[in-house]
Write a protein that holds these residues in place. Structure first.
Motif, PDB file in Angstrom:
ATOM      1  N   ALA A 123      30.043  -2.309  22.607  1.00 19.02           N
ATOM      2  CA  ALA A 123      29.111  -3.145  21.849  1.00 19.02           C
ATOM      3  C   ALA A 123      27.673  -2.758  22.155  1.00 19.02           C
ATOM      4  O   ALA A 123      26.826  -2.659  21.255  1.00 19.02           O
ATOM      5  N   GLY A 124      27.382  -2.506  23.436  1.00 16.57           N
ATOM      6  CA  GLY A 124      26.035  -2.102  23.824  1.00 16.57           C
ATOM      7  C   GLY A 124      25.631  -0.768  23.238  1.00 16.57           C
ATOM      8  O   GLY A 124      24.475  -0.568  22.845  1.00 16.57           O
ATOM      9  N   GLU A 125      26.585   0.152  23.137  1.00 14.44           N
ATOM     10  CA  GLU A 125      26.290   1.465  22.548  1.00 14.44           C
ATOM     11  C   GLU A 125      25.886   1.328  21.078  1.00 14.44           C
ATOM     12  O   GLU A 125      24.918   1.963  20.626  1.00 14.44           O
ATOM     13  N   ALA A 126      26.634   0.490  20.335  1.00 12.95           N
ATOM     14  CA  ALA A 126      26.306   0.294  18.918  1.00 12.95           C
ATOM     15  C   ALA A 126      24.912  -0.298  18.759  1.00 12.95           C
ATOM     16  O   ALA A 126      24.134   0.118  17.887  1.00 12.95           O
ATOM     17  N   LEU A 127      24.557  -1.264  19.608  1.00 11.17           N
ATOM     18  CA  LEU A 127      23.238  -1.899  19.527  1.00 11.17           C
ATOM     19  C   LEU A 127      22.139  -0.961  20.005  1.00 11.17           C
ATOM     20  O   LEU A 127      21.050  -0.912  19.423  1.00 11.17           O
ATOM     21  N   PHE A 128      22.399  -0.205  21.064  1.00 14.85           N
ATOM     22  CA  PHE A 128      21.414   0.753  21.588  1.00 14.85           C
ATOM     23  C   PHE A 128      21.062   1.790  20.525  1.00 14.85           C
ATOM     24  O   PHE A 128      19.892   2.152  20.367  1.00 14.85           O
ATOM     25  N   THR A 129      22.070   2.249  19.786  1.00 16.00           N
ATOM     26  CA  THR A 129      21.841   3.297  18.794  1.00 16.00           C
ATOM     27  C   THR A 129      20.778   2.889  17.785  1.00 16.00           C
ATOM     28  O   THR A 129      19.914   3.689  17.421  1.00 16.00           O
ATOM     29  N   GLY A 130      20.819   1.632  17.358  1.00 14.55           N
ATOM     30  CA  GLY A 130      19.861   1.196  16.354  1.00 14.55           C
ATOM     31  C   GLY A 130      18.586   0.626  16.906  1.00 14.55           C
ATOM     32  O   GLY A 130      17.566   0.622  16.228  1.00 14.55           O
ATOM     33  N   THR A 131      18.611   0.151  18.164  1.00 10.49           N
ATOM     34  CA  THR A 131      17.462  -0.574  18.697  1.00 10.49           C
ATOM     35  C   THR A 131      16.607   0.272  19.623  1.00 10.49           C
ATOM     36  O   THR A 131      15.386   0.143  19.652  1.00 10.49           O
ATOM     37  N   CYS A 132      17.237   1.167  20.373  1.00  6.83           N
ATOM     38  CA  CYS A 132      16.541   1.840  21.483  1.00  6.83           C
ATOM     39  C   CYS A 132      16.520   3.362  21.400  1.00  6.83           C
ATOM     40  O   CYS A 132      15.698   4.001  22.069  1.00  6.83           O
ATOM     41  N   SER A 133      17.427   3.957  20.615  1.00  4.33           N
ATOM     42  CA  SER A 133      17.643   5.403  20.725  1.00  4.33           C
ATOM     43  C   SER A 133      16.507   6.234  20.155  1.00  4.33           C
ATOM     44  O   SER A 133      16.385   7.415  20.487  1.00  4.33           O
ATOM     45  N   VAL A 134      15.674   5.659  19.312  1.00  2.81           N
ATOM     46  CA  VAL A 134      14.578   6.441  18.731  1.00  2.81           C
ATOM     47  C   VAL A 134      13.611   6.887  19.824  1.00  2.81           C
ATOM     48  O   VAL A 134      13.180   8.046  19.867  1.00  2.81           O
ATOM     49  N   CYS A 135      13.264   5.986  20.719  1.00  5.16           N
ATOM     50  CA  CYS A 135      12.340   6.323  21.816  1.00  5.16           C
ATOM     51  C   CYS A 135      13.071   6.925  23.015  1.00  5.16           C
ATOM     52  O   CYS A 135      12.655   7.940  23.575  1.00  5.16           O
ATOM     53  N   HIS A 136      14.149   6.280  23.433  1.00  4.36           N
ATOM     54  CA  HIS A 136      14.848   6.725  24.639  1.00  4.36           C
ATOM     55  C   HIS A 136      15.848   7.832  24.366  1.00  4.36           C
ATOM     56  O   HIS A 136      16.395   8.408  25.322  1.00  4.36           O
ATOM     57  N   GLN A 137      16.104   8.126  23.079  1.00  2.00           N
ATOM     58  CA  GLN A 137      16.989   9.192  22.629  1.00  2.00           C
ATOM     59  C   GLN A 137      18.456   8.825  22.833  1.00  2.00           C
ATOM     60  O   GLN A 137      18.823   8.110  23.764  1.00  2.00           O
ATOM     61  N   PRO A 138      19.332   9.327  21.958  1.00  2.00           N
ATOM     62  CA  PRO A 138      20.756   8.983  22.046  1.00  2.00           C
ATOM     63  C   PRO A 138      21.405   9.385  23.362  1.00  2.00           C
ATOM     64  O   PRO A 138      22.384   8.766  23.785  1.00  2.00           O
ATOM     65  N   ASN A 139      20.851  10.425  24.015  1.00  2.00           N
ATOM     66  CA  ASN A 139      21.418  10.862  25.290  1.00  2.00           C
ATOM     67  C   ASN A 139      20.726  10.237  26.493  1.00  2.00           C
ATOM     68  O   ASN A 139      21.003  10.589  27.645  1.00  2.00           O
ATOM     69  N   GLY A 140      19.787   9.302  26.247  1.00  2.00           N
ATOM     70  CA  GLY A 140      19.111   8.608  27.331  1.00  2.00           C
ATOM     71  C   GLY A 140      18.048   9.415  28.043  1.00  2.00           C
ATOM     72  O   GLY A 140      17.508   8.969  29.063  1.00  2.00           O
ATOM     73  N   GLN A 141      17.695  10.593  27.514  1.00  2.00           N
ATOM     74  CA  GLN A 141      16.752  11.478  28.210  1.00  2.00           C
ATOM     75  C   GLN A 141      15.292  11.114  27.947  1.00  2.00           C
ATOM     76  O   GLN A 141      14.399  11.658  28.598  1.00  2.00           O
ATOM     77  N   GLY A 142      15.010  10.206  27.038  1.00  2.00           N
ATOM     78  CA  GLY A 142      13.635   9.855  26.726  1.00  2.00           C
ATOM     79  C   GLY A 142      12.902  11.006  26.062  1.00  2.00           C
ATOM     80  O   GLY A 142      13.509  11.984  25.610  1.00  2.00           O
ATOM     81  N   ILE A 143      11.574  10.908  26.002  1.00  2.00           N
ATOM     82  CA  ILE A 143      10.739  11.961  25.426  1.00  2.00           C
ATOM     83  C   ILE A 143       9.698  12.341  26.456  1.00  2.00           C
ATOM     84  O   ILE A 143       8.948  11.488  26.960  1.00  2.00           O
ATOM     85  N   GLU A 144       9.654  13.604  26.804  1.00  2.00           N
ATOM     86  CA  GLU A 144       8.787  14.115  27.862  1.00  2.00           C
ATOM     87  C   GLU A 144       7.343  13.676  27.636  1.00  2.00           C
ATOM     88  O   GLU A 144       6.781  13.866  26.558  1.00  2.00           O
TER      89      GLU A 144
END
Length: 493
Positions: A380-401
């Motif tokens: 459930a958290g993955e589905a929500l993260f994809t739409g809410t957080c992944s743009v900035c933190h990236q789908p792989n969680g690496q963020g943006i340098e």
């Protein structure tokens, strides 16, 4: 509504000398739109549930058309894990699509299912008569009412319940569309679809799980919890997305049941060739966004040129991304790089609609039954993260340098995992050091999310990408931090 010239197509020169064809009606002067008495045996109307539309009418003469519509009061899903008691025409919101021809005599039967608790009636905007039929159709549970009308005016018309309190009946989903085709019919297209917007008012906040009751005060104050297409957040996404192929022509019948809001109907990445505004007989060409008033409708036509996911929104844009007024029109076929060279729309526009939210609903059910597993919460958290957080933190969680810190292998999360809760709720501004690197950016408060949504997202983050994980976060501990800390100015409640 045809391809003839603007000056001639929408104004029909009708024959004179006919009399109204209702049984027992006295003879009188000819009526505009009365094309004569019914010809042939009665026809039982084909009614369809959204987004489907009954087949076009190919008759060249008026007929007697029998419409049978049943009111059902049903508990259904309004969002993943959220239930609501809808009052419906035909078992769906919006109600069944009705299609007749100008000049038809319509025998209308309104049935109120015996399991229902409330009386209902129907006001059809395409009816000329007291209350649009409402005065003749008040029907108690377990009863049936009948009245007859002549479809004098072509166009696309809203119908709705008009039983007091009228606003409450409409807000609970009692509206739909009736198409009155012109005598010559509509120009053939490859697809016809039925989409209707409505605003909903629940006691619980947006996406608060469980069965939600109607909130009269919110409705009076015109502060909807949800603004939706076809009665549910999932009605036009995923497997329910509208579809077409490149090179096809599409006709949308669009309505706005309200009860309060005006719709700014828009399809991102598409331009409507023609829009018959306000459901009438005049059209505008090359339209980007069309206004549809509460209790109004429109017909929009367009042709598909390139493939991709085209996002349907109310362009009062917070309604799309924070209240649910969002759907997908999926076009398949060969790319045309001369027209458009970019990639398909992704999560930047689709938000959490880019992924199925079925896991969110499953987690909500499991929570309510006291059996939520770590695996279900992480999904459930993955589905929500994809739409809410992944743009900035990236789908792989690496963020943006140099901009957004990584969540993958984060030493900050490892050292102080509970610090993530106030950061998610209240945001973070200023320097922060993660894995030996300093980032100086802004994380906005995400307090618009529910407690269970934040708990699911944080559980997913702390159990992914090499993070060692701790005990799953709970909605109760999110609520405790929410209650004990102040939101920054301007943050959502």
């Amino acid at each position: 509504m045809t391809s003839l010239s603007i000056k001639s197509v929408f104004f029909l020169t009708l024959a004179v000398g006919f009399t109204p064809s209702f049984a027992g009606a006295a003879a009188g002067p000819a009526l505009e739109g009365d094309l004569g008495p019914p010809v042939g045996p009665p026809i039982h109307a084909i009614l369809t549930a959204p987004p489907n539309v009954p087949p076009p009418i190919h008759r060249k003469h008026p007929a007697k058309v029998i419409v049978e519509l049943e009111v059902r009061e049903l508990e259904k899903e309004i969002s993943e894990g959220v239930r609501y008691t809808f009052w419906t025409f035909g078992g769906t919101t919006p109600g069944s699509f009705i299609r007749v021809r100008q000049g038809d005599t319509v025998e209308f039967h309104l049935k109120n299912h015996p399991d229902n608790k409330m009386p209902h009636n129907i006001d059809l905007h395409g009816v000329v008569g007291p209350g649009g039929g409402a005065a003749s159709s008040f029907t108690a549970p377990g009863h049936e009412s009948q009245f007859t009308f002549k479809a004098l005016h072509q166009g696309i018309y809203v119908y709705h319940c008009a039983t007091s309190p009228v606003g409450m009946h409409i807000a609970n989903g009692m509206y739909g569309l009736m198409l009155v085709e012109p005598p010559e019919g509509l120009k053939p297209v490859d697809h016809e679809y039925y989409v209707m917007q409505g605003d909903f008012y629940t006691v619980g906040k947006y996406r608060e799980k469980g069965l939600q009751a109607f909130d009269m005060q919110k409705a009076i104050d015109e502060k909807p919890t949800y603004v939706l297409f076809n009665g549910s957040e999932s009605s036009l996404i995923g497997d329910n997305a509208l579809t077409a192929k490149v090179g096809e022509k599409v006709r949308l019948f669009i309505g706005n049941g309200g009860p309060n809001l005006v719709s700014s109907f828009h399809m991102i990445g598409e331009i409507f060739d023609k829009v018959w505004f306000e459901g009438g007989t005049r059209y505008q060409e090359n339209v980007q966004t069309t206004l549809i008033p509460s209790g109004g409708a429109a017909i929009a036509e367009f042709h598909t040129v390139v493939p991709g996911s085209f996002v349907i929104v109310d362009h009062s844009i917070f309604r799309a991304f924070n209240k649910g007024a969002l759907g997908i029109f999926k076009v398949t076929g060969e790319e045309n790089k001369l027209v458009y060279s970019g990639k398909e729309v992704d999560s930047v526009y689709l938000g959490d609609k880019a992924e199925s939210l079925a896991a969110v609903g499953q987690a909500a059910t499991a929570t309510a039954e006291g059996r939520l597993s770590l695996e279900e919460q992480v999904k459930a958290g993955e589905a929500l993260f994809t739409g809410t957080c992944s743009v900035c933190h990236q789908p792989n969680g690496q963020g943006i340098e140099g901009a957004f810190p990584p969540l993958a292998g984060s030493d900050l999360l490892a050292a102080t995992p509970k610090r993530a809760i106030p950061i998610a709720l209240n945001g973070l501004t200023g320097p922060v050091t993660v894995n030996g690197k300093t980032f100086n950016s802004v994380m906005p408060p995400m307090s618009q999310l529910n407690d269970d949504e934040i708990a699911n997202i944080l559980t997913y983050v702390t159990h992914s990408w090499g993070n060692k994980g701790i005990e799953p976060y709970t909605a109760a501990e999110i609520k405790a931090i929410r209650d004990s800390t102040a939101r920054p100015a301007g943050a959502a409640n």
